[in-house]
Design an enzyme around this catalytic site. Sequence first.
Site, PDB file in Angstrom:
ATOM      1  N   TYR A  37      17.994   9.707  74.128  1.00 40.79           N
ATOM      2  CA  TYR A  37      19.025   8.666  74.113  1.00 40.79           C
ATOM      3  C   TYR A  37      19.495   8.411  72.687  1.00 40.79           C
ATOM      4  O   TYR A  37      18.675   8.276  71.769  1.00 40.79           O
ATOM      5  CB  TYR A  37      18.464   7.348  74.665  1.00 40.79           C
ATOM      6  CG  TYR A  37      18.118   7.368  76.139  1.00 40.79           C
ATOM      7  CD1 TYR A  37      18.937   7.997  77.061  1.00 40.79           C
ATOM      8  CD2 TYR A  37      16.985   6.718  76.604  1.00 40.79           C
ATOM      9  CE1 TYR A  37      18.628   7.991  78.417  1.00 40.79           C
ATOM     10  CE2 TYR A  37      16.663   6.696  77.950  1.00 40.79           C
ATOM     11  CZ  TYR A  37      17.487   7.338  78.858  1.00 40.79           C
ATOM     12  OH  TYR A  37      17.187   7.311  80.187  1.00 40.79           O
ATOM     13  N   HIS A 193      21.127  -3.404  81.326  1.00 42.26           N
ATOM     14  CA  HIS A 193      20.443  -2.204  80.845  1.00 42.26           C
ATOM     15  C   HIS A 193      18.917  -2.346  80.847  1.00 42.26           C
ATOM     16  O   HIS A 193      18.207  -1.430  80.404  1.00 42.26           O
ATOM     17  CB  HIS A 193      20.899  -1.855  79.421  1.00 42.26           C
ATOM     18  CG  HIS A 193      22.213  -1.116  79.369  1.00 42.26           C
ATOM     19  ND1 HIS A 193      23.335  -1.611  78.754  1.00 42.26           N
ATOM     20  CD2 HIS A 193      22.571   0.085  79.883  1.00 42.26           C
ATOM     21  CE1 HIS A 193      24.324  -0.742  78.872  1.00 42.26           C
ATOM     22  NE2 HIS A 193      23.894   0.300  79.555  1.00 42.26           N
ATOM     23  N   ARG A 223      31.666   8.410  76.215  1.00 46.13           N
ATOM     24  CA  ARG A 223      30.351   8.999  76.029  1.00 46.13           C
ATOM     25  C   ARG A 223      29.978   9.729  77.304  1.00 46.13           C
ATOM     26  O   ARG A 223      30.598   9.516  78.353  1.00 46.13           O
ATOM     27  CB  ARG A 223      29.293   7.939  75.686  1.00 46.13           C
ATOM     28  CG  ARG A 223      29.066   6.902  76.758  1.00 46.13           C
ATOM     29  CD  ARG A 223      28.050   5.859  76.314  1.00 46.13           C
ATOM     30  NE  ARG A 223      26.717   6.427  76.152  1.00 46.13           N
ATOM     31  CZ  ARG A 223      25.799   6.468  77.122  1.00 46.13           C
ATOM     32  NH1 ARG A 223      26.043   5.971  78.331  1.00 46.13           N
ATOM     33  NH2 ARG A 223      24.617   6.995  76.907  1.00 46.13           N
ATOM     34  N   ASN A 225      26.841  10.684  80.004  1.00 46.90           N
ATOM     35  CA  ASN A 225      25.499  10.389  80.475  1.00 46.90           C
ATOM     36  C   ASN A 225      25.212  11.387  81.598  1.00 46.90           C
ATOM     37  O   ASN A 225      26.132  11.976  82.154  1.00 46.90           O
ATOM     38  CB  ASN A 225      25.434   8.949  80.977  1.00 46.90           C
ATOM     39  CG  ASN A 225      24.032   8.557  81.379  1.00 46.90           C
ATOM     40  OD1 ASN A 225      23.081   8.826  80.663  1.00 46.90           O
ATOM     41  ND2 ASN A 225      23.890   7.940  82.538  1.00 46.90           N
ATOM     42  N   GLU A 265      28.159  12.041  83.938  1.00 47.89           N
ATOM     43  CA  GLU A 265      29.099  10.927  83.962  1.00 47.89           C
ATOM     44  C   GLU A 265      29.902  10.925  82.672  1.00 47.89           C
ATOM     45  O   GLU A 265      29.340  10.816  81.585  1.00 47.89           O
ATOM     46  CB  GLU A 265      28.349   9.591  84.070  1.00 47.89           C
ATOM     47  CG  GLU A 265      27.574   9.461  85.359  1.00 47.89           C
ATOM     48  CD  GLU A 265      26.719   8.186  85.408  1.00 47.89           C
ATOM     49  OE1 GLU A 265      26.195   7.888  86.494  1.00 47.89           O
ATOM     50  OE2 GLU A 265      26.571   7.502  84.374  1.00 47.89           O
ATOM     51  N   TYR A 316      12.505   7.964  85.077  1.00 40.56           N
ATOM     52  CA  TYR A 316      13.597   6.996  85.245  1.00 40.56           C
ATOM     53  C   TYR A 316      14.769   7.628  85.981  1.00 40.56           C
ATOM     54  O   TYR A 316      15.399   7.001  86.821  1.00 40.56           O
ATOM     55  CB  TYR A 316      14.039   6.472  83.873  1.00 40.56           C
ATOM     56  CG  TYR A 316      15.300   5.665  83.927  1.00 40.56           C
ATOM     57  CD1 TYR A 316      15.315   4.377  84.482  1.00 40.56           C
ATOM     58  CD2 TYR A 316      16.502   6.180  83.449  1.00 40.56           C
ATOM     59  CE1 TYR A 316      16.485   3.649  84.548  1.00 40.56           C
ATOM     60  CE2 TYR A 316      17.668   5.459  83.508  1.00 40.56           C
ATOM     61  CZ  TYR A 316      17.665   4.191  84.061  1.00 40.56           C
ATOM     62  OH  TYR A 316      18.835   3.479  84.141  1.00 40.56           O
ATOM     63  N   LYS A 317      15.048   8.895  85.689  1.00 38.53           N
ATOM     64  CA  LYS A 317      16.158   9.573  86.342  1.00 38.53           C
ATOM     65  C   LYS A 317      15.793  10.056  87.753  1.00 38.53           C
ATOM     66  O   LYS A 317      16.619  10.665  88.424  1.00 38.53           O
ATOM     67  CB  LYS A 317      16.637  10.751  85.482  1.00 38.53           C
ATOM     68  CG  LYS A 317      17.320  10.309  84.173  1.00 38.53           C
ATOM     69  CD  LYS A 317      17.767  11.518  83.366  1.00 38.53           C
ATOM     70  CE  LYS A 317      18.332  11.139  81.990  1.00 38.53           C
ATOM     71  NZ  LYS A 317      19.661  10.533  82.032  1.00 38.53           N
TER      72      LYS A 317
HETATM   73  C1  HEM Z   1      29.867  -1.633  78.528  1.00 37.16           C
HETATM   74  C2  HEM Z   1      29.831  -0.715  79.424  1.00 37.16           C
HETATM   75  C3  HEM Z   1      28.575  -0.192  80.040  1.00 37.16           C
HETATM   76  C4  HEM Z   1      28.163  -0.407  81.306  1.00 37.16           C
HETATM   77  C5  HEM Z   1      28.877  -1.248  82.371  1.00 37.16           C
HETATM   78  C6  HEM Z   1      26.902   0.279  81.478  1.00 37.16           C
HETATM   79  C7  HEM Z   1      26.164   0.271  82.635  1.00 37.16           C
HETATM   80  C8  HEM Z   1      24.953   0.899  82.819  1.00 37.16           C
HETATM   81  C9  HEM Z   1      24.147   0.801  83.991  1.00 37.16           C
HETATM   82  C10 HEM Z   1      24.468  -0.058  85.209  1.00 37.16           C
HETATM   83  C11 HEM Z   1      23.060   1.583  83.820  1.00 37.16           C
HETATM   84  C12 HEM Z   1      21.917   1.773  84.828  1.00 37.16           C
HETATM   85  C13 HEM Z   1      20.807   0.793  84.543  1.00 37.16           C
HETATM   86  C14 HEM Z   1      19.771   0.748  85.662  1.00 37.16           C
HETATM   87  O1  HEM Z   1      18.916   1.644  85.746  1.00 37.16           O
HETATM   88  O2  HEM Z   1      19.814  -0.196  86.474  1.00 37.16           O
HETATM   89  C15 HEM Z   1      23.177   2.184  82.520  1.00 37.16           C
HETATM   90  C16 HEM Z   1      22.286   3.082  81.971  1.00 37.16           C
HETATM   91  C17 HEM Z   1      22.353   3.510  80.673  1.00 37.16           C
HETATM   92  N1  HEM Z   1      23.281   3.135  79.715  1.00 37.16           N
HETATM   93 FE1  HEM Z   1      24.906   1.993  79.993  1.00 37.16          FE
HETATM   94  N2  HEM Z   1      26.583   0.917  80.322  1.00 37.16           N
HETATM   95  C18 HEM Z   1      27.581   0.650  79.412  1.00 37.16           C
HETATM   96  C19 HEM Z   1      27.645   1.109  78.116  1.00 37.16           C
HETATM   97  C20 HEM Z   1      26.688   1.870  77.518  1.00 37.16           C
HETATM   98  C21 HEM Z   1      26.785   2.348  76.168  1.00 37.16           C
HETATM   99  C22 HEM Z   1      27.942   2.106  75.210  1.00 37.16           C
HETATM  100  C23 HEM Z   1      25.669   3.055  75.936  1.00 37.16           C
HETATM  101  C24 HEM Z   1      25.393   3.739  74.629  1.00 37.16           C
HETATM  102  C25 HEM Z   1      24.290   4.070  74.146  1.00 37.16           C
HETATM  103  C26 HEM Z   1      24.861   3.034  77.158  1.00 37.16           C
HETATM  104  C27 HEM Z   1      23.637   3.651  77.347  1.00 37.16           C
HETATM  105  C28 HEM Z   1      22.971   3.765  78.544  1.00 37.16           C
HETATM  106  C29 HEM Z   1      21.799   4.605  78.747  1.00 37.16           C
HETATM  107  C30 HEM Z   1      21.127   5.488  77.701  1.00 37.16           C
HETATM  108  C31 HEM Z   1      21.426   4.456  80.083  1.00 37.16           C
HETATM  109  C32 HEM Z   1      20.301   5.207  80.816  1.00 37.16           C
HETATM  110  C33 HEM Z   1      20.973   6.333  81.546  1.00 37.16           C
HETATM  111  C34 HEM Z   1      20.078   7.380  82.186  1.00 37.16           C
HETATM  112  O3  HEM Z   1      19.068   7.797  81.627  1.00 37.16           O
HETATM  113  O4  HEM Z   1      20.455   7.853  83.276  1.00 37.16           O
HETATM  114  N3  HEM Z   1      25.517   2.301  78.097  1.00 37.16           N
HETATM  115  N4  HEM Z   1      24.338   1.743  81.922  1.00 37.16           N
END
Ligand code: HEM
Lengths: 346, 201
Positions: A37, A193, A223, A225, A265, A316-317
């Site tokens: 990450y 988050h 970005r 994901n 994504e 987690y994934k």
């Molecule tokens: C503002 C808009 C954003 C929204 C609405 C959003 C939403 C989410 C949601 C709902 C999750 C899943 C959390 C769960 O497990 O319940 C997630 C995961 C994550 N988000 Fe965001 N996010 C946003 C921006 C960002 C940004 C800018 C970063 C930059 C580092 C980020 C990094 C991550 C990471 C690293 C994960 C874990 C993903 C994975 O391993 O599959 N997010 N995000």
Amino acid sequence: MGLIFKDETFRDDFTFSNSPAAIRRFPFPFHEDRYMYTVNIEPHIPGPKGSAFEFPIDIDEHYLSDMRDRAITLAQDPLRCQSLPHMLTAEWDLVELLMTSMSDHYPEHFTLTREGDDWHWINRPMGIDQTFVFGDVATLPYRPMEYITRQCQGDFCLLDQRDGDLWMDSGIVTSQADWSLDFDVGMSFKEWHAPVPMAHEVGVFDRALKFLLNMQQGKPVRRLNWTMTINPRLDTSPENYHKWGTDRTTVTPENVGDKVHLRVELQGLWRLPRSNAIVFSIRAYLIKMDELVTVPKWGRRLHRVLKTLPDVIADYKGTTRYRQTTIDWLAKFDDGAPTSKGCWPD
Amino acid sequence: MLSPGIISRPVYEGLEPDVRARHNLIIAEGEGASAILDLAKKTPQDFFAKTTLLYCPAGSAPKNYENQLQALQPKALWTFPTPATVMFRLKGVLQTATMGTRLYVTGTEPFIGLALKEALEAGIDHKSLITEHRGSAKRRVQCVHCKGFTEDVTTNPAKCSHCGLTLLVRDHYSRRLAAFQGVCIDAEVPGDAPAPEEIFP
Ligand code: HEM
């Protein structure tokens, strides 16, 4: 030339697949042989012609089938689309963003004509011809966000900005990687988050939030994901996890190529003009292992990424049950040769 | 004690008097009464004269905290048979509450959560509430599948009292719902759920 839309399914008989052209344009997310990450945010500027980054809103061969799958999910569970009352202005902002972007970049499929607040929207692939008054909810068949996102690929969240934070006060989420909009509505950036491992501790979310709070209009960012999904299923929601969870036990050495999908994504973020809200788009691309390894660099690289992925991230994934089987299968496509820098095919 | 480190859960900082408030509303359940008695050691003379207490004895009924609360000579002390009846009254009181009223909530987490939810719905910023956890670590859980709420959850996993699925109680909390998230624990291999363990006593 216009796009040719495929007729395929993301549930039951799972007929989804990518054409060779769709494979070439797949937004492969790994620029090196391992993954961790980071605050991987970059300007959302036009990428190479034909790529998923060419236009701000990407429409592809799966458009009509994606939209049909969303309609099925919404019919079963209307809570996938929610908006707190103060988000109406942001919803209209989103209508403007999507209609202008889609009609500017895909004029053969979408047309928008505006005379003051009198708007005329034509969506040819879906057979929609709608006149409405911008700002007047009564002139559309759905609330504004739901109306336009039933016609645009990708999930969307609208974030209200106040008290130095972002709040998930609105969204339409039908193709999510196992998180619940209904549960997260009203949460702040770090609250929604909360379940993500490792990233909080190393300050990823502190830095990302700080960046987003300062986002300017007209300067969108993006970005990537990723996760993995068994079968090309879009609705991998927690709501239905008790129905699709068994998919994860069906992976065998024989069927990895067909069943295991990399799910990427492409997330775009825009500051909206009237509401000062931020829109967050989550556009999911699926590719099965058989398709992915047709690009030799990607087969090699994914093998190495999965092998070295920290266990907590792999857990987690949700990949734990089939990760090793997939690594073993991918090993056949990894001759140990060095991979070139960057995500693109060689 | 509540387990630490859950980012989406509110932080219950402990009751500290806000001496500038013109009126105090203290909402308490069970052992929360002891938090009020501790607060009374730090408050200025006139504090309780401008304080309305809403109290549900719940499991602490045998301890008769009401007498000790009455001895603080609050402006009013109302007692209620259940958390739900407290919330009913709270809703009404918040409708007519004036500026300068400070809200305190103390008791178990589900109780604090429900009071915070009432405050949220009345347009009060959650950060302005003063809270302290006392008593059981039990959780209120929402089933992500059927959306039903299960009260008084002390085990993990726990059975959904609505649809009957065995739920993993996740460390993910919604203030809007005043609940933790419950997700089917044996979705991948149905019938393979571990035995419940008392994790939130
Ligand atoms: C503002 C808009 C954003 C929204 C609405 C959003 C939403 C989410 C949601 C709902 C999750 C899943 C959390 C769960 O497990 O319940 C997630 C995961 C994550 N988000 Fe965001 N996010 C946003 C921006 C960002 C940004 C800018 C970063 C930059 C580092 C980020 C990094 C991550 C990471 C690293 C994960 C874990 C993903 C994975 O391993 O599959 N997010 N995000």
